[in-house]
Every structure is written in structure tokens, then in C-alpha cells.
Design a protein around this motif. Sequence first.
Motif, short mmCIF file in Angstrom:
data_model
loop_
_atom_site.label_atom_id
_atom_site.label_comp_id
_atom_site.label_asym_id
_atom_site.label_seq_id
_atom_site.Cartn_x
_atom_site.Cartn_y
_atom_site.Cartn_z
N ARG A 230 0.81 -1.21 0.00
CA ARG A 230 0.00 0.00 0.00
C ARG A 230 0.86 1.27 0.00
NH1 ARG A 230 -2.74 -4.11 1.47
NH2 ARG A 230 -4.99 -4.21 1.20
N ALA A 231 2.10 1.12 0.42
CA ALA A 231 3.00 2.26 0.35
C ALA A 231 3.59 2.45 -1.05
CB ALA A 231 4.14 2.09 1.36
N GLY A 232 3.53 1.39 -1.89
CA GLY A 232 4.07 1.50 -3.24
C GLY A 232 5.23 0.58 -3.53
N TYR A 233 5.37 -0.53 -2.76
CA TYR A 233 6.44 -1.50 -2.97
C TYR A 233 7.82 -0.81 -3.00
CZ TYR A 233 2.71 -4.81 -4.20
OH TYR A 233 1.59 -5.59 -4.19
N GLU A 234 8.69 -1.30 -3.88
CA GLU A 234 10.07 -0.80 -3.91
C GLU A 234 10.15 0.64 -4.41
OE1 GLU A 234 9.34 -1.86 -8.10
OE2 GLU A 234 8.79 -2.73 -6.16
N GLY A 235 9.08 1.14 -5.04
CA GLY A 235 9.07 2.51 -5.50
C GLY A 235 8.70 3.50 -4.42
N SER A 236 8.38 3.01 -3.22
CA SER A 236 8.02 3.89 -2.12
C SER A 236 9.27 4.37 -1.39
CB SER A 236 7.12 3.13 -1.13
OG SER A 236 7.86 2.12 -0.45
N SER A 237 9.06 5.10 -0.31
CA SER A 237 10.19 5.59 0.48
C SER A 237 10.91 4.47 1.20
CB SER A 237 9.70 6.63 1.50
OG SER A 237 8.76 6.05 2.39
N PHE A 238 10.32 3.29 1.26
CA PHE A 238 10.98 2.16 1.93
C PHE A 238 12.07 1.56 1.06
CE2 PHE A 238 6.77 2.37 3.82
CZ PHE A 238 7.07 2.34 5.15
N GLY A 239 11.87 1.52 -0.26
CA GLY A 239 12.81 0.85 -1.14
C GLY A 239 12.68 -0.65 -1.09
N TYR A 240 13.74 -1.37 -1.45
CA TYR A 240 13.76 -2.83 -1.47
C TYR A 240 14.00 -3.40 -0.06
CZ TYR A 240 14.13 -3.19 -6.58
OH TYR A 240 13.89 -3.15 -7.94
N PRO A 241 13.51 -4.63 0.20
CA PRO A 241 13.89 -5.28 1.45
C PRO A 241 15.37 -5.63 1.42
CG PRO A 241 12.72 -6.83 0.03
CD PRO A 241 12.63 -5.48 -0.63
N ILE A 242 16.04 -5.46 2.55
CA ILE A 242 17.47 -5.82 2.63
C ILE A 242 17.70 -6.92 3.66
CG2 ILE A 242 18.22 -3.55 1.87
CD1 ILE A 242 18.91 -2.88 4.76
N ALA A 243 16.62 -7.45 4.23
CA ALA A 243 16.72 -8.56 5.18
C ALA A 243 15.39 -9.28 5.18
CB ALA A 243 17.04 -8.06 6.59
N ASP A 244 15.37 -10.52 5.68
CA ASP A 244 14.13 -11.26 5.83
C ASP A 244 13.36 -10.75 7.05
OD1 ASP A 244 15.28 -12.66 3.77
OD2 ASP A 244 15.31 -14.60 4.81
N GLU A 245 12.10 -11.10 7.13
CA GLU A 245 11.29 -10.76 8.30
C GLU A 245 11.83 -11.47 9.54
OE1 GLU A 245 6.67 -11.37 9.83
OE2 GLU A 245 7.10 -11.26 7.67
N VAL A 246 11.82 -10.78 10.66
CA VAL A 246 12.34 -11.33 11.91
C VAL A 246 11.26 -11.26 12.97
CG1 VAL A 246 14.09 -11.08 13.71
CG2 VAL A 246 14.68 -10.57 11.33
#
Length: 384
Positions: A230-246
Motif C-alpha cells: 500500500r506504500a508502493g512497494y520498492e518505488g516507495s520511500s521504503f525501497g527494497y527489502p534488505i533482510a528477511d522478516e524477523v
Amino acid sequence: MRSDREEIPEGFTKEDADKAEIAEAEMLKRRTMQRTSAQAAATDCMTYWPEWRYQVCGAIRVKYDSLGGPNNFLLWPTSNEIRNPDNVGVRQTFTNGPIYWHPSAGAHPVVNHFFAAWQRNGWEGGKLGYPTSDEIVNPDNIGRRQTFQGGTIYWRVNEAYYVTGAIRDKWNQLGPLPAERSFLGYPISDEVVLPGGQGRMNRFENGVIYWSPTTGAHPVSGPILDQWSRAGYEGSSFGYPIADEVAVQGASSRQQFQNKWIHTPVAHVALGSTGKSLSFGVPFGSQLAASSTSDTVLLQGPGFDLRFKRYTGGAVNMGLTLNSAQAPSEFRMLLGLPPGFSWMNTPTGIIFTAPDGSKLASLSNLLAFDSQGNAVAVNLRLSP
């Protein structure tokens, strides 16, 4: 003649059958005379009654015979051997699909959904290259897979999709093996090239795996995927994931992206009797400590404590305590709201509604206090 003793398969005439019987006899005689080695036996040709126009030769014939000849799912040949555009491999078509051969991959049939997935990705000239196995039944006795030089195509129930490279490697690491038994399940898309041409992704039954050359491959699923999408995937301010969920203390979880973390408390709001729920995510640039009881989740950050208290009937109260001047004056919540559902602000909080407009759940406005217990103004922004 054989056509006088046996029923001729549909699509063939008695003339076809008689010509095929004569051609078959001539080839059998020639094979007997020439069969001086295993190599010779593997390179001669055969005609298969009642088809007389096309012969099946070499490694493709060996594979065709091993499958049962015309009694197998391929049925009869519909062409002679054809040289592929790369001038290395060859193929031959049959009633229900082709057999492809390459010197380093062997001879293998590709049919049905597997052929459709391979076709839309460029056949042997695409990323997948030549098949290196026949169809394989997966351990669940439901799905199937077929391996190719550049990846693997998986099929389950409706459609087939391929997984390759770093995304396939990551999927295989999630466990338990085989990969389709992991929490992500089967792929439901081919590998997709993302905007910009650098990143790649595959969708799976229960999540996604995203890859880029600088961040590697990581799965995103559940409430965190709800919020990130909902934030816009990798195109959002978050970018790409750099780690797995913990998983963290209190059954909460978090995942690190290029620019922020998404923290998910376990205070979900049930949306009536729909079987769906609202999930919460709290994006911050640094880690948050998390803990919970049976009805409350506590997230502790720089200078603040953020509480989510769950009530019977589908309501959640958010409470905020500011402990120092380091605390932010604005808080943003990411809401994992299912498609078709909506929310609106009211004087007493936020109301969630179903597609038909009926009220399903509510979220009270943020209650904020400083360390001495005095009420303070904090701006709460919601991103559905």
C-alpha cells in the motif's frame, strides 16, 4: 495387412495404415542389418503405424520409445526432425506436444501448461533455455515441475510459472524442502523485471520474493507485505527489502528495507464476519523494541512508547507516551486494508467499512501523553 485386423485410429485412413506398415517393415529390416553397436541403434529411424509420412530418429526416438511410442500421451509424430534456430538443438512435434533435444540437456517432451509457460518466455531462445528433465510429480502429489537450463517451471492446479536465479535460490532456502512446501507456497507469476530494469520479483501463493543486485533476494509476506504494497512497494520511500522478516519478543515482527523498518504488532482488527482483518505497520528508520500480552502490544522507540490495546468486538485503542524531546511529533501508521474495504475519519476515531458500506470495525484516535501524564497534541497520519 494390419489394417484388416486392427481398428485404425481416428484421423488415419486404410491407405495411411498400409503405407505405414510397409515403411515400418522396411525400417525394421534396415535396423536389423545396421545394428552393429548401441550407437547405431540410437541413431536409426522408425515409422510408427499408422503414420507413414514422418519418421522419428536418434535421441528423440529413444525418448519417444521410452515413453511408450504412439501409445504415450504424445501420440503420433506430426513432423520430421527440425533444426532449431541456434543450429545446435533439434525438435520434433507430435500430436500433443514436441520433444526437444540438445547435446548437453538430452531429449525431453514439453507439453500443456509447461509448454505455454516456456513459449511465453521465448522457448529455448529465452532465459529458460532447453528442458533438462521430463515433468516431475512433486511430493505433495498435486503439483508438478520441469527443469530447464536456466530455471524451473512449476505447475499447480491452474497455471505454470518459472523461478530462476537468486530468487529460486532464496525460495529453496526458506525450508522445509522442497521449496513449494515453504510458507510461500507455489509461484503464481513468472519472474518480473521491475521498473528501472535492475530488480526482479516473483509472486507466490503467500507472498513475494524481491531481488536487486545491491540488496539480494528476500521474501515479504503477511501484514508487512500488506503495508509495503500500500506504500508502493520498492518505488516507495521504503525501497527494497534488505533482510528477511524477523520475529521479535511478544509475537510481533519486523523487516528492514533500504530506508526504513516496518514493524508489525499483533493487534489485528477483525473486519466483522468477513474472515479478513486489518493489520498495523509502524515504519521507522531505526529498530523498535516490541513486547505484548494477550490483548496489548507495546512498541518502544526513541523517546516514546506506542501501545495497541485490543477489545472484544473489533476495536483497537492506540496510546502514546512521549518520554523525551527526542520523540517525533508526527506518527504514520500503515494499514493493511483488504481490497474493497475503506476507512473514514470521525470525531471519535476511524471507522472501517465493507464494500457494501456497512460498519465493520473502529480505531480510536491516538491518545498521547508526556512523561508526566499531561495530554499532548500529536499528528497521526494514516496511509491505507
